[in-house]
Write an enzyme that holds these catalytic residues in place. Sequence first.
Site, PDB file in Angstrom:
ATOM      1  N   ILE A  48       0.833  -1.195  -0.007  1.00  0.00           N
ATOM      2  CA  ILE A  48      -0.084  -0.169  -0.105  1.00  0.00           C
ATOM      3  C   ILE A  48       0.695   1.267   0.044  1.00  0.00           C
ATOM      4  O   ILE A  48       1.834   1.532   0.944  1.00  0.00           O
ATOM      5  CB  ILE A  48      -0.868   0.159   1.217  1.00  0.00           C
ATOM      6  CG1 ILE A  48      -1.770  -1.379   1.151  1.00  0.00           C
ATOM      7  CG2 ILE A  48      -1.808   1.159   1.069  1.00  0.00           C
ATOM      8  CD1 ILE A  48      -2.685  -1.237   0.182  1.00  0.00           C
ATOM      9  N   ASP A 141      -5.570  10.218  15.702  1.00  0.00           N
ATOM     10  CA  ASP A 141      -6.610   9.474  16.537  1.00  0.00           C
ATOM     11  C   ASP A 141      -7.893   9.903  16.014  1.00  0.00           C
ATOM     12  O   ASP A 141      -8.428  10.933  16.304  1.00  0.00           O
ATOM     13  CB  ASP A 141      -6.445   9.626  17.980  1.00  0.00           C
ATOM     14  CG  ASP A 141      -7.460   8.864  18.672  1.00  0.00           C
ATOM     15  OD1 ASP A 141      -8.198   8.144  18.235  1.00  0.00           O
ATOM     16  OD2 ASP A 141      -7.831   9.282  19.784  1.00  0.00           O
ATOM     17  N   GLU A 175     -16.951   7.064  18.380  1.00  0.00           N
ATOM     18  CA  GLU A 175     -16.103   6.273  19.375  1.00  0.00           C
ATOM     19  C   GLU A 175     -15.571   7.167  20.813  1.00  0.00           C
ATOM     20  O   GLU A 175     -15.660   6.366  21.990  1.00  0.00           O
ATOM     21  CB  GLU A 175     -15.070   5.864  18.586  1.00  0.00           C
ATOM     22  CG  GLU A 175     -14.008   4.763  19.176  1.00  0.00           C
ATOM     23  CD  GLU A 175     -12.894   5.264  20.194  1.00  0.00           C
ATOM     24  OE1 GLU A 175     -12.184   4.574  20.774  1.00  0.00           O
ATOM     25  OE2 GLU A 175     -12.689   6.616  19.973  1.00  0.00           O
ATOM     26  N   ASP A 306       3.277   3.254   7.396  1.00  0.00           N
ATOM     27  CA  ASP A 306       3.598   2.543   5.999  1.00  0.00           C
ATOM     28  C   ASP A 306       3.339   0.962   6.547  1.00  0.00           C
ATOM     29  O   ASP A 306       2.806   0.330   5.878  1.00  0.00           O
ATOM     30  CB  ASP A 306       4.785   3.056   5.484  1.00  0.00           C
ATOM     31  CG  ASP A 306       4.834   2.059   3.863  1.00  0.00           C
ATOM     32  OD1 ASP A 306       4.007   1.773   3.544  1.00  0.00           O
ATOM     33  OD2 ASP A 306       6.152   2.234   3.630  1.00  0.00           O
TER      34      ASP A 306
END
Length: 442
Positions: A48, A141, A175, A306
């Site tokens: 990715i 976050d 959340e 990554d």
Amino acid sequence: MLQHALRRSAFAAGAALAVTAALVGPVAASADTRDVTSSQTVPGAPDIPVANVKAHLAQLQSIANANGGNRAHGRSGYKASIDYVKGKLDAAGFTTTLQSFSYGGSTGWNLIADWPGGDASHVVMVGAHLDSVSAGPGINDDGSGSAGILETALAVSRAGLKPAKHLRFGWWGAEEYGMVGSQKYLNSLSAADRSKIDGYLNFDMIGSPNPGYFVYDDDAKLDALFRTYFSGLGVATEPETEGDGRSDHAPFKNAGIPVGGLFSGADYIKTSAQAGKWGGTAGVAFDRCYHSSCDTSANIDDTALDRMTDAIAYAVWTLSGESTPPPGGTVFENTADVAIPDAGAAVESPITVTGRTGNAPAALQVAVAVKHSWRGDLVIDLIAPNGTAYRLKNSGNDSAPDVDATYTVNASAVAANGTWKLRVQDVGPQDTGYIDSWKLTF
């Protein structure tokens, strides 16, 4: 991640999976070692591009900038975030569903994205929360997890993946108020539908600027999947304890669904031992901007982002049971057993390649089967006919037995024909084992 903390101290040793892998280089194996350039994958699982993930984070930052500096539940920035992700998935061919709910007098949304096909009675689900706290834009976050699973979903589309199991992705709302959105989703499912979810993977904070590499240890199989992946990269992991019960895996776990995931750390302090194995700064929080206004697009470690996003793709391809036949190729194999001396000299197993034209491919497949009582002590190299060494596996903190893996190396600078060797060394005492077989696929 939810703000209040539940602390525990428990280590779970999961059974190792037989998985396919490749290396991110460079790692020195000899004076003439070449980079192993592809990321660890199962066949077909993509590397990715971190730049793509960061482009999504830049969009989330822009959304926050245009909407009062945050993307919190009940705020315009959250709805704009949902719309951005949904637009990408709709264009990629996913079937998307917006699930609304009410909390604190405001409307929230979950976004569910199903990839067409696969056995609907066996669902692999991947999720992350998309909301931030009101204090800041929430780029680590949990923009990081949200962007990581989004780019993995888009990679599924680009690959035209035909998984054996059904793939489902979820972006959760509210959340930060106690897993409200994910609990709403679980409550909306019948018992029969919940039983169809074979496993749920959660990614909440995967780009912390002073990162750690933490693996959820709630389910032995899923724990071992990620530990084995990072072991192949030479990256040590630890059981995730800081966020236990504090993120969206908790409702799934409480519903009896196996859960797993990754975490790079929040406001706990990195120890000297952790800095020694992961780098970064001891005595400083993994994320000093946790739940703060400085959790911006500058608050990201690219290497951690990554590695963890590549691990998400690896897990999705592995658990969904890619059913597309791998490309054909010419296979050369050696099945002769070669004993590996305990804490001794390296041994080699040869394969002579003939009939090829030109150089080896940039994606040479090296399948290795080693029977061994403690694979953490094994160092494995592929030696090309001209003596070039490609490090396949380093020794490390991995107590599981055996190596059963496929590595991908860029051997395009080396002539294909000639004698290739698998070199294996046991660098620690009190082990027994042997090379069972190995093969090269051109």
